[in-house]
Design a protein around this motif. Structure first.
Motif, short mmCIF file in Angstrom:
data_model
loop_
_atom_site.label_atom_id
_atom_site.label_comp_id
_atom_site.label_asym_id
_atom_site.label_seq_id
_atom_site.Cartn_x
_atom_site.Cartn_y
_atom_site.Cartn_z
N GLN A 77 10.73 0.07 1.20
CA GLN A 77 10.11 0.13 2.52
C GLN A 77 9.13 1.30 2.60
OE1 GLN A 77 10.72 -2.34 4.39
NE2 GLN A 77 9.60 -1.74 6.23
N GLU A 78 9.55 2.41 2.00
CA GLU A 78 8.70 3.60 2.03
C GLU A 78 7.39 3.34 1.30
OE1 GLU A 78 10.54 7.11 0.41
OE2 GLU A 78 8.78 8.33 0.86
N THR A 81 5.00 1.54 3.55
CA THR A 81 4.32 2.43 4.49
C THR A 81 3.20 3.20 3.80
OG1 THR A 81 6.60 2.81 5.17
CG2 THR A 81 4.89 4.00 6.37
N THR A 82 3.49 3.64 2.60
CA THR A 82 2.52 4.47 1.90
C THR A 82 1.34 3.69 1.33
OG1 THR A 82 4.43 5.77 1.19
CG2 THR A 82 2.33 6.32 0.17
N ASP A 103 5.91 -5.65 8.72
CA ASP A 103 5.69 -5.71 10.17
C ASP A 103 4.48 -6.60 10.38
OD1 ASP A 103 7.49 -3.54 10.00
OD2 ASP A 103 5.78 -2.16 9.85
#
Lengths: 181, 307, 98, 379
Positions: A77-78, A81-82, A103
């Motif tokens: 997940q991280e 985001t990155t 998302d």
């Protein structure tokens, strides 16, 4: 085929570095492509995040890092985001479906999902998650980046310890033959 | 009655005579130590062509410039690692490091510990004159407590190294201490050090009348030597931990450590190049390495006072 | 070690077994430190009045043989920091002749 | 000996390639102290050197490492160490001893961000000047800056050749990015690799510092009866300490001249699209790869940009820059202006500077911005 940038992001221990390395190595040594492999660089590589970059070209690669990858593989997940915001619009996105939750709809031309960790666990060892993913990547984007199945398989088998070769071969085939729902 | 005049000295074959007289002050022990080394070389029959001297910086560092053999005057503190590299390249050479207490135990302190630990097959002649002589007499890591130097004008407040103890604990194969007054025993000890396989060190207590003696109640050249004569006690197999030196107190000279021969660092490096060795299993290699653990038992006995 | 008196006796009787040494010096190397003088067990050396080219007083032999006589022990040679002084004994000479 | 040179194609990091280059060059002694990001060089050689009859020593520190490789070199073996900024700083004193005693050896410095501990795992190019001026006193350095693993391999061999030829330490000024990125490296067959060995004296004993007409002295090695004396003190041709102004003038001047006289042979650079260029970018190491992309991006925008890539950074190629002195110049490097000083000195005017503090290489757009700025500036 001009310059193609690819990035594999995840967290430490998932083997994203080895995954990137075997792919770039196969492209470079066995498929006659120019390829550079780098590890995540700069401020985006924080905490347990880990990423590998592959740049493939017909000619010698100049700038060796992915700027706006058109192929992005996300295993955490991280990492999403990155790395997702930096992805080239209309590219190919591959995700570990149990670890990454998107998302909304990403602006991509193709979205591929695989439960790589679960597959690896079923094979008996989570450690081969990355090789399941490599098999899947080879299937999905192999033709587009000039990566042949035999070459990537050879590269994987050469880079893993002898006693786990068989397990890795299975993992690769599972990933390669995975049928998306 | 005049003495017979001579053109040549018996040691001239080992000296770059065109550079004599050397730079050392009248009565400096360095010349005595160098003489003892050259006589020892002669006695053990080493071929000067296969013998190398490496020095660091300081008065002792100049020794390399006077010997008629391959010799290197390196930088401050780095004689030992230079010698380690040279031995790694050419293990068949006899390599002696001739340097001072400041060079070997202060700025170069780390290197000598590790060379001893590795059991590098070199001989170290550590000239301990209590002081930094060449630069005018500053505090050294060997300066006895309360002694006056230019940088301890009120008397040294630090404890000096016990070189013998330090070297024995670090893993040296042979450790001895003599003064320049014990010239004959010193020479024999150097002979032993030269032929000893492994790391050997002879601490040579040597007067610096110019920068140490005259500030510390050893005004005359002869006084410093007489001090050694008066205060040194020769002991058979002394415990290295008893090698402490205090001003105005008796100190021990003798052979603090003479461990049984064991493979040297160079032996092990050679073994690594052996194709058969490279092919053996990791378990076999581990066994080989552990079998050649350095004389730990001997060391424990000596320090435990059994010997 | 043989005492001075014994040496004297032996020399007078002509029964000397004491080795005899001859002292040599490379005078320009001497720095006049006096260690050879101080450490000679037979006290055969003294400082001379002469000065060498560097301005030092090299040693010379005492004027009182036969008691203060060099026995060729080589102490001066080994204690000299300047590679200046050395002794030759009868043995050395024989070696030379061989 | 088999296994000596691993002929073929490999996918290697720059660090690993430099290690293989050392093996191919005939390096037989490596002494070093692990430090990120150069440790892979040591790790690779710890495995490889025993296989080829060489010796790997992990020293107690960098001071010892460089002393050991100087000793090994006088022992007649080719030697090398590898380090990064903090270690390179510690090596500076004996780098000078290597210069003063004309000892061939190779120092690989995989640069990271500094000063001090700085960025252990991330890029820097802060030792451009240190390679030349880091050790006290006067000498001419030779330093090479590879931009790819292939060049890490090739330049390490070249560094050994230059060290042996000119009898002095040579620096391979790598950087973290080049050291850690993986790319294909072609290791040619042994007979295709040019190897230069030090000149041997024709007679015994030979004075260790007696130069030939080319100002380079043949090098006697220990154990052959030369009665060598080498010292860090100023000395004469025989190695005798000669602490006078005249001796210094004579000896150190020759040290400098032996490199200056051969500077044209040593210098090496690459020109990319400079023929018609209005703006010339000067870069080296990883920065040159960013610049390669930036000049293409500039041309896409209608600015004729070219690149002069320094392959050998020391001696600095004044001449080639002067050839383009009427053009506009951009200098890009991961520091705050080191090569910049040399470029401006050569072209005798200001250049546009695109610096970085360190950590990551320039993105091509950053250099592109510099090119645009230079192009639009009044000159």
């Amino acid at each position: 085929m001009a310059r193609i940038e690819m990035q594999i992001g995840g967290f430490g221990g998932q083997g994203v570095i080895l995954a990137g390395l075997v792919i770039a190595r196969a492209l470079s040594l066995y498929d006659g492509r120019e390829a550079v492999f780098t590890q995540a660089y700069g401020p985006e590589a924080r905490g347990g995040a880990s990423a590998s970059g592959i740049v493939v070209d017909d000619e010698r690669v100049d700038y060796p890092y992915p700027l706006h990858p058109e192929i992005l593989v996300l295993m955490s997940q991280e990492a999403m985001t990155t790395y997702l915001p930096n992805m080239r619009k209309g590219g190919i996105l591959i995700i570990e479906e149990n670890l990454v939750h998107l998302d909304g709809e990403p602006d991509v031309s193709e979205l591929h999902k695989i439960p790589a960790t679960k597959i690896a666990e079923e094979l008996g060892n989570k450690i081969v998650t990355n090789i399941v993913m490599v098999g899947f990547i080879a299937k999905v984007v192999g033709d587009r980046i000039g990566l042949k199945k035999e070459s990537i398989k050879k590269s994987v088998l050469e880079m893993v310890p002898a006693k786990v070769r068989e397990l890795n071969e299975k993992a690769f085939e599972m990933g390669y033959n995975y049928e998306e729902a | 009655m005049p003495i017979h005049k001579a053109e040549h000295h018996p040691l001239d074959a080992y000296l770059r005579t065109e550079r004599l007289p050397h730079v050392w002050c009248p009565g400096c022990g360095l010349g005595i130590a160098l003489g003892a080394y050259l006589r020892a070389l002669q006695n053990v029959g080493f071929d000067p062509q296969e013998t190398v001297m490496v020095s660091g910086i300081g008065c002792s560092g100049r020794a390399a410039g006077y010997v008629k053999m391959d010799s290197f005057h390196t930088t401050h503190g780095r004689a030992i690692p230079f010698a380690v590299g040279l031995k790694a390249a050419r293990p068949e050479l006899n390599v002696t490091v001739f340097s001072g207490d400041g060079d070997l135990f202060s700025i170069g302190g780390n290197h000598i510990l590790h060379a001893a630990r590795r059991n590098v097959n070199i001989t170290v002649l550590a000239i301990n004159n209590y002081v930094y002589g060449m630069t005018g007499g500053q505090l050294a890591p060997t300066t006895p407590e309360s002694s006056i130097t230019t940088t301890s004008p009120y008397g040294n407040i630090e404890s000096p190294f016990n070189i013998a103890g330090l070297m024995a604990v670090a893993g040296a194969s042979y450790v001895a201490r003599w003064t320049t007054v014990h010239e004959r025993r010193l020479q024999k000890s150097i002979e032993k050090a030269l032929t000893k396989r492994g790391f050997s060190i002879v601490e040579i207590m040597s007067p610096c009348p110019t920068t140490f003696g005259r500030r510390n109640n050893m005004r005359g050249i002869v006084d410093s030597m007489m001090y050694y004569k008066k205060y040194s006690v020769i002991k058979e197999h002394p415990n290295p931990l008893d090698g402490v030196i205090k001003p105005g107190e008796k100190f021990i000279v003798g052979e603090f450590m003479d461990a049984p021969d064991e493979p040297t660092f160079e032996d092990k490096l050679e073994e690594l190049k052996n194709k058969e060795f490279l092919k053996t299993s990791q378990a076999d290699r581990t066994t080989w390495i552990l079998e050649h653990r350095r004389h730990l038992e001997t060391l424990a006995k000596i320090i435990g006072g059994e010997q | 070690m043989v005492t001075q008196t014994e040496i004297k006796k032996m020399l007078e009787n002509g029964t000397s077994q004491v080795p005899h040494g001859e002292v040599y010096i490379v005078e320009e190397r001497c720095k006049g430190c006096g260690l050879c003088i101080a450490f000679c067990p037979k006290h055969v050396l003294v400082q001379s009045d002469r000065i060498n080219e560097k301005g030092y007083h090299p040693p010379e032999l005492v004027e009182v043989p036969p008691t203060d006589i060099c026995i060729g022990c080589g102490m001066c040679e080994r204690i000299c920091p300047d590679f200046a002084i050395f002794v030759k004994t009868d043995k050395d000479k024989e070696k030379k002749r061989d | 000996m088999s296994n000596e040179i691993l002929e073929g194609e490999y996918f290697l990091s720059g660090d690993a390639a430099a290690a293989e280059g050392a093996v191919a060059a005939g390096c037989k002694v490596f002494a070093g102290y692990p430090i990120t990001p150069s440790s892979e060089v040591a790790e690779k050689l710890a495995r490889r050197l025993p296989q080829v009859g060489g010796v790997f020593i992990q020293m107690e520190d960098e001071l010892g490492s460089i002393a050991a490789i100087l000793g090994a070199s006088w022992g007649g073996k080719k030697s090398m160490t590898a380090t990064s900024g903090p270690g390179f700083s510690l090596m500076m004193e004996n780098y000078g001893l290597g210069m003063m005693t004309e000892t061939p050896t190779v120092i690989v410095n995989v640069q990271r961000g500094g000063p001090s501990t700085g960025l252990p795992t991330l890029l820097g190019q802060g030792e451009f000047m240190q390679a030349k001026f880091g050790s006290h006193g006067v000498f001419e350095a030779i330093a090479l800056a590879p931009e790819s693993p292939q060049e890490c391999f090739d330049f390490t061999i070249k560094a050994f050749n230059l060290a042996e030829k000119y009898r002095q330490p040579v620096v391979v000024l790598m950087d973290e990015s080049t050291g850690h990125l993986f790319e294909k490296v072609r290791i040619p067959p042994e007979d295709e690799i040019e190897i230069i060995n030090r000149k041997k004296p024709k007679e015994v004993p030979y004075p260790p510092f007696m130069p030939d007409d080319d100002l380079i002295p043949p090098m006697p090695i220990v154990g052959e009866g030369h009665q060598i004396h080498a010292t860090g003190l100023t000395h004469d041709e025989y190695g005798r300490p000669t602490i006078t102004a005249e001796a210094q003038e004579k000896y150190v001047k020759r040290l400098v001249e032996k490199i200056r006289k051969h500077a044209d042979e040593i210098m090496d650079y690459e020109e990319v699209m400079t023929d018609d260029a209005d703006v010339i970018v000067v870069a080296y190491g990883i920065t040159a790869r960013s610049a390669r992309r930036a000049i293409i991006q500039a041309r896409e925008k209608g600015i004729k940009a070219g690149l002069i890539r320094l392959k050998v950074v020391w001696p600095f190629p004044d001449k080639i820059l002067q050839k383009y002195a009427d053009k506009k110049f951009v200098v890009a490097e991961v520091n705050q202006g080191q090569a910049l000083i040399m470029v401006e000195r050569a072209i005798r005017k200001s250049a546009t500077f695109v610096g970085k503090m360190g950590g990551e290489p320039h993105r091509p757009e950053e250099i592109l911005k510099g090119i645009e700025e230079a192009y639009n500036a009044n000159s």
